[in-house]
Design a protein around this motif. Sequence first.
Motif, PDB file in Angstrom:
ATOM      1  N   ILE A  81       0.840  -1.203   0.000  1.00  0.00           N
ATOM      2  CA  ILE A  81       0.000   0.000   0.000  1.00  0.00           C
ATOM      3  C   ILE A  81       0.876   1.255   0.000  1.00  0.00           C
ATOM      4  N   PRO A  82       0.307   2.390  -0.415  1.00  0.00           N
ATOM      5  CA  PRO A  82       1.064   3.630  -0.405  1.00  0.00           C
ATOM      6  C   PRO A  82       0.817   4.496   0.829  1.00  0.00           C
ATOM      7  N   ASP A  83      -0.256   4.226   1.581  1.00  0.00           N
ATOM      8  CA  ASP A  83      -0.633   5.123   2.672  1.00  0.00           C
ATOM      9  C   ASP A  83      -0.688   4.374   4.003  1.00  0.00           C
ATOM     10  N   HIS A  84       0.482   4.162   4.588  1.00  0.00           N
ATOM     11  CA  HIS A  84       0.584   3.430   5.838  1.00  0.00           C
ATOM     12  C   HIS A  84      -0.074   4.178   6.990  1.00  0.00           C
ATOM     13  N   ARG A 108      19.276  -3.598   2.627  1.00  0.00           N
ATOM     14  CA  ARG A 108      20.175  -2.474   2.915  1.00  0.00           C
ATOM     15  C   ARG A 108      19.705  -1.654   4.105  1.00  0.00           C
ATOM     16  N   TYR A 109      18.381  -1.632   4.358  1.00  0.00           N
ATOM     17  CA  TYR A 109      17.819  -0.751   5.384  1.00  0.00           C
ATOM     18  C   TYR A 109      17.048  -1.481   6.482  1.00  0.00           C
ATOM     19  N   ALA A 110      16.969  -2.795   6.414  1.00  0.00           N
ATOM     20  CA  ALA A 110      16.144  -3.566   7.344  1.00  0.00           C
ATOM     21  C   ALA A 110      16.514  -3.315   8.803  1.00  0.00           C
ATOM     22  N   ARG A 111      17.787  -3.245   9.099  1.00  0.00           N
ATOM     23  CA  ARG A 111      18.228  -3.093  10.488  1.00  0.00           C
ATOM     24  C   ARG A 111      18.663  -1.664  10.826  1.00  0.00           C
ATOM     25  N   SER A 112      18.403  -0.752   9.936  1.00  0.00           N
ATOM     26  CA  SER A 112      18.768   0.651  10.145  1.00  0.00           C
ATOM     27  C   SER A 112      17.891   1.281  11.220  1.00  0.00           C
ATOM     28  N   GLU A 113      18.455   2.209  11.961  1.00  0.00           N
ATOM     29  CA  GLU A 113      17.693   2.975  12.953  1.00  0.00           C
ATOM     30  C   GLU A 113      17.007   4.173  12.312  1.00  0.00           C
ATOM     31  N   PRO A 115      14.245   5.651   9.819  1.00  0.00           N
ATOM     32  CA  PRO A 115      13.014   5.239   9.130  1.00  0.00           C
ATOM     33  C   PRO A 115      13.188   5.306   7.615  1.00  0.00           C
ATOM     34  N   PHE A 116      12.733   4.257   6.943  1.00  0.00           N
ATOM     35  CA  PHE A 116      12.920   4.151   5.501  1.00  0.00           C
ATOM     36  C   PHE A 116      11.762   3.368   4.896  1.00  0.00           C
ATOM     37  N   ILE A 117      11.330   3.786   3.710  1.00  0.00           N
ATOM     38  CA  ILE A 117      10.350   3.025   2.930  1.00  0.00           C
ATOM     39  C   ILE A 117      10.930   2.826   1.542  1.00  0.00           C
ATOM     40  N   ASN A 118      10.997   1.593   1.105  1.00  0.00           N
ATOM     41  CA  ASN A 118      11.425   1.264  -0.252  1.00  0.00           C
ATOM     42  C   ASN A 118      10.188   1.327  -1.144  1.00  0.00           C
ATOM     43  N   TRP A 119      10.103   2.373  -1.973  1.00  0.00           N
ATOM     44  CA  TRP A 119       8.939   2.580  -2.833  1.00  0.00           C
ATOM     45  C   TRP A 119       9.122   1.890  -4.174  1.00  0.00           C
ATOM     46  N   GLU A 120       8.055   1.254  -4.653  1.00  0.00           N
ATOM     47  CA  GLU A 120       8.065   0.621  -5.967  1.00  0.00           C
ATOM     48  C   GLU A 120       6.779   0.956  -6.695  1.00  0.00           C
ATOM     49  N   SER A 121       6.889   1.183  -7.991  1.00  0.00           N
ATOM     50  CA  SER A 121       5.720   1.365  -8.834  1.00  0.00           C
ATOM     51  C   SER A 121       5.539   0.086  -9.627  1.00  0.00           C
ATOM     52  N   TYR A 122       4.370  -0.490  -9.522  1.00  0.00           N
ATOM     53  CA  TYR A 122       4.114  -1.753 -10.188  1.00  0.00           C
ATOM     54  C   TYR A 122       3.607  -1.537 -11.602  1.00  0.00           C
ATOM     55  N   VAL A 123       4.480  -1.015 -12.465  1.00  0.00           N
ATOM     56  CA  VAL A 123       4.087  -0.736 -13.849  1.00  0.00           C
ATOM     57  C   VAL A 123       3.891  -2.015 -14.650  1.00  0.00           C
ATOM     58  N   HIS A 124       4.514  -3.107 -14.222  1.00  0.00           N
ATOM     59  CA  HIS A 124       4.375  -4.360 -14.950  1.00  0.00           C
ATOM     60  C   HIS A 124       3.063  -5.082 -14.626  1.00  0.00           C
ATOM     61  N   PRO A 139       0.132   1.625  -9.481  1.00  0.00           N
ATOM     62  CA  PRO A 139       0.127   1.784  -8.039  1.00  0.00           C
ATOM     63  C   PRO A 139       1.523   1.885  -7.446  1.00  0.00           C
ATOM     64  N   LEU A 140       1.623   2.662  -6.408  1.00  0.00           N
ATOM     65  CA  LEU A 140       2.859   2.829  -5.669  1.00  0.00           C
ATOM     66  C   LEU A 140       2.752   2.013  -4.393  1.00  0.00           C
ATOM     67  N   HIS A 141       3.692   1.138  -4.165  1.00  0.00           N
ATOM     68  CA  HIS A 141       3.706   0.289  -2.983  1.00  0.00           C
ATOM     69  C   HIS A 141       4.956   0.622  -2.183  1.00  0.00           C
ATOM     70  N   GLY A 142       4.837   0.600  -0.855  1.00  0.00           N
ATOM     71  CA  GLY A 142       5.978   0.935  -0.015  1.00  0.00           C
ATOM     72  C   GLY A 142       6.297  -0.157   0.981  1.00  0.00           C
ATOM     73  N   GLU A 143       7.581  -0.553   1.046  1.00  0.00           N
ATOM     74  CA  GLU A 143       8.048  -1.553   2.005  1.00  0.00           C
ATOM     75  C   GLU A 143       8.757  -0.814   3.139  1.00  0.00           C
ATOM     76  N   PRO A 144       8.085  -0.612   4.293  1.00  0.00           N
ATOM     77  CA  PRO A 144       8.708   0.119   5.386  1.00  0.00           C
ATOM     78  C   PRO A 144       9.641  -0.765   6.214  1.00  0.00           C
ATOM     79  N   ASN A 145      10.720  -0.159   6.719  1.00  0.00           N
ATOM     80  CA  ASN A 145      11.596  -0.904   7.617  1.00  0.00           C
ATOM     81  C   ASN A 145      11.068  -0.786   9.049  1.00  0.00           C
ATOM     82  N   LEU A 146      11.724  -1.495   9.984  1.00  0.00           N
ATOM     83  CA  LEU A 146      11.265  -1.511  11.366  1.00  0.00           C
ATOM     84  C   LEU A 146      11.311  -0.119  11.994  1.00  0.00           C
TER      85      LEU A 146
END
Length: 190
Positions: A81-84, A108-113, A115-124, A139-146
């Motif tokens: 989802i884009p709106d956490h 790269r960011y999973a254990r970072s202190e 805050p980070f969201i890896n954004w992807e656009s699902y054009v395929h 749609p824009l999807h975001g993978e947030p880290n801890l």
Amino acid sequence: ARVVDIGSHLGIGVLFCLNLGAKHCVGIEPVGDKNNLSSFICEQAGHVNFNFLTGEIKQPTIYNGIQNFDTLILGSLIDMIPDHYRLMENIAKTKIKNIIVEVAEDERYARSEVPFINWESYVHKPQLEGPYNPQVNQPLHGEPNLAFLKMLMAEFSYVFKHQTFFHMQSHSQKPKMRSVSVFELNEKGN
């Protein structure tokens, strides 16, 4: 426990919780045919203490049927989802006590202190639409880290309890890092 699974897909999480002895389970999925199949599967397994709601997370009324549940499962949903913030805002109104979040991780960011969201656009996958904006073709999807999840959950009085990492095969055949995190409602608000 009373458990709700948002994005219940084919009801596997609901069935799992019922088999573990949950008092009542609710699955929420936007595709009615999936809910019909999920109900059939749970009935065939001998369960009656469940129901499946057809609706989308952008519909505020979908949260009315899950007030004061014990546990909420967000399995593979929060990274789709884009709106956490809006999702958590709606969930927090339910006063659910525990939230289990399963999410794809950017190694790269999973254990970072930070805050980070890896954004992807699902054009395929042009048939997909953004969950909060049906006019979106890509749609824009975001993978947030801890670190992001902790920040977001704290905004709504949820406290981080535990996280586990694992790797899962993906469509790219390269194992993809994922995590499961548990948050608990701080009912005192401190």
